[in-house]
Design an enzyme around this catalytic site. Sequence first.
Site, PDB file in Angstrom:
ATOM      1  N   SER A 194      -7.470  -2.074  -2.868  1.00 46.28           N
ATOM      2  CA  SER A 194      -6.637  -1.026  -2.269  1.00 46.28           C
ATOM      3  C   SER A 194      -7.509   0.174  -1.902  1.00 46.28           C
ATOM      4  CB  SER A 194      -5.498  -0.635  -3.197  1.00 46.28           C
ATOM      5  OG  SER A 194      -5.966  -0.521  -4.503  1.00 46.28           O
ATOM      6  N   ARG A 253      -7.642  -2.289   3.975  1.00 43.23           N
ATOM      7  CA  ARG A 253      -7.359  -1.046   4.690  1.00 43.23           C
ATOM      8  C   ARG A 253      -8.606  -0.654   5.480  1.00 43.23           C
ATOM      9  NH1 ARG A 253      -2.736  -1.862   4.093  1.00 43.23           N
ATOM     10  NH2 ARG A 253      -1.160  -0.540   3.112  1.00 43.23           N
ATOM     11  N   GLY A 302      -7.265  -8.493  -7.288  1.00 40.14           N
ATOM     12  CA  GLY A 302      -5.869  -8.380  -7.727  1.00 40.14           C
ATOM     13  C   GLY A 302      -5.136  -9.643  -7.280  1.00 40.14           C
ATOM     14  N   ARG A 303      -3.822  -9.492  -7.130  1.00 40.88           N
ATOM     15  CA  ARG A 303      -3.001 -10.654  -6.765  1.00 40.88           C
ATOM     16  C   ARG A 303      -3.483 -11.300  -5.464  1.00 40.88           C
ATOM     17  NH1 ARG A 303       0.784  -6.492  -8.624  1.00 40.88           N
ATOM     18  NH2 ARG A 303       0.125  -5.499  -6.710  1.00 40.88           N
ATOM     19  N   ILE A 304      -3.754 -10.448  -4.449  1.00 43.36           N
ATOM     20  CA  ILE A 304      -4.133 -10.998  -3.141  1.00 43.36           C
ATOM     21  C   ILE A 304      -5.514 -11.646  -3.223  1.00 43.36           C
ATOM     22  CG2 ILE A 304      -4.621 -10.411  -0.721  1.00 43.36           C
ATOM     23  CD1 ILE A 304      -2.368  -8.301  -0.919  1.00 43.36           C
ATOM     24  N   GLY A 319       0.844  -1.200   0.000  1.00 39.94           N
ATOM     25  CA  GLY A 319       0.000   0.000   0.000  1.00 39.94           C
ATOM     26  C   GLY A 319       0.873   1.243   0.000  1.00 39.94           C
ATOM     27  N   HIS A 329      -3.231  -5.619  12.254  1.00 38.13           N
ATOM     28  CA  HIS A 329      -2.594  -5.401  10.944  1.00 38.13           C
ATOM     29  C   HIS A 329      -1.333  -6.273  10.793  1.00 38.13           C
ATOM     30  CE1 HIS A 329      -2.081  -2.239   7.525  1.00 38.13           C
ATOM     31  NE2 HIS A 329      -1.674  -3.439   7.138  1.00 38.13           N
ATOM     32  N   ILE A 330      -1.579  -7.593  10.763  1.00 37.53           N
ATOM     33  CA  ILE A 330      -0.434  -8.520  10.677  1.00 37.53           C
ATOM     34  C   ILE A 330      -0.470  -9.342   9.382  1.00 37.53           C
ATOM     35  CG2 ILE A 330       0.006  -8.699  13.156  1.00 37.53           C
ATOM     36  CD1 ILE A 330      -1.655 -11.343  13.106  1.00 37.53           C
ATOM     37  N   GLY A 331      -1.185  -8.847   8.374  1.00 42.08           N
ATOM     38  CA  GLY A 331      -1.335  -9.593   7.118  1.00 42.08           C
ATOM     39  C   GLY A 331      -0.033 -10.115   6.538  1.00 42.08           C
TER      40      GLY A 331
END
Length: 347
Positions: A237, A265, A182-184, A104, A313-315
């Site tokens: 995003s 987010r 997207g990719r994720i 990001g 927020h530990i992705g």
Amino acid sequence: MHKIQLRHIQQAKCLVQLLHKATMSSLPSVFVTRPDVDNSGLELLRKSCNVTSWSQTIPVPRDELLRQVKGKDALYCALTDKIDADVLDAAGAQLKCVATISVGFEHIDVQECKKRGIRVGYTPDVLTDATAELTLALLLATNRRLFEANKQVYNGGWKSWAPMWMCGQGLKNSRVGLYGFGRIGQEIAARILPFKPSQITYTTRTARPAEAAKVNAQLVDFDEMLCLSDFIVVCCSLTPDTKEIFNASAFKKMKPNCIFINTARGGVVDQNALYDALLSKRILAAGLDVTTPEPLPLDDPLLKLENIVILPHIGSADIETRKEMSRITARNILAALNGCQMEAEVI
Ligand SMILES: O=C(O)[C@H](O)CO
């Protein structure tokens, strides 16, 4: 030793020091706002740059950032640092590159950087698997009520096995809607598939038929996803278009058994609306790895709810991923300083 010999040795030493100083001062300088795992990226930078770094685990205070960035050729930053015109002004006209250790980059004023010819690096791809893995972990923890159930083991709530106690909602035969593909998003879909959902749908601006075919996903519009999904997984995003797109009106359209997962987010969600939807049982549960703000204050109302799992927020927080993110950030900087193509540049 003879006096003249001694003087020669001292002069030689002095010369070496001077040369060293001269070489060092001609090296580009970099300010690093976060310590990294095992100095993975910093070691790379140190080979050919003068590196100054903020070494505490808390984010660098704003005034310290403004002070440290002065005169630097490159800035290695993280998503906790707001990089705006004030930071660029404080750095000075020699700043050539801002590289963030994240996929990001909404914390960076990219327009302002472009205007000044400052190149911006980021770290896509490398964290895709880690983030998809964490998303699945969060989804399973939320739908199978893992944290709630675990608490009962310790607080005496576990009296006996009971047919309806701690039941959750399985993924099998469910309809999963991905917001963002997207990719994720694609990797999340691939990991959900073995759980045998009845359908995976995705909602994006651009259809991706080839990628969707691999995971048997169908493109649907936003409203259809909201109205029909048993699980909604946010993996887009944060842009002006997606800001608070999950608002009161969106939550109203969801099914009462809908489980809402967000590892993208916090800003894509109107958090008050989410709170109302969870409190009134308008939706069943939520799992969040991202919030607004971060960290979430201890008195935030979301923390009082039973039907939510919140992670800090530990992705991308797996060691190898974080090390490689740091190395890519460093390589992005070195490439920019040498006028070469960056590994991943925001363009
Ligand atoms: O943007 C990112 O990289 C993630 O949110 C943190 O790794």
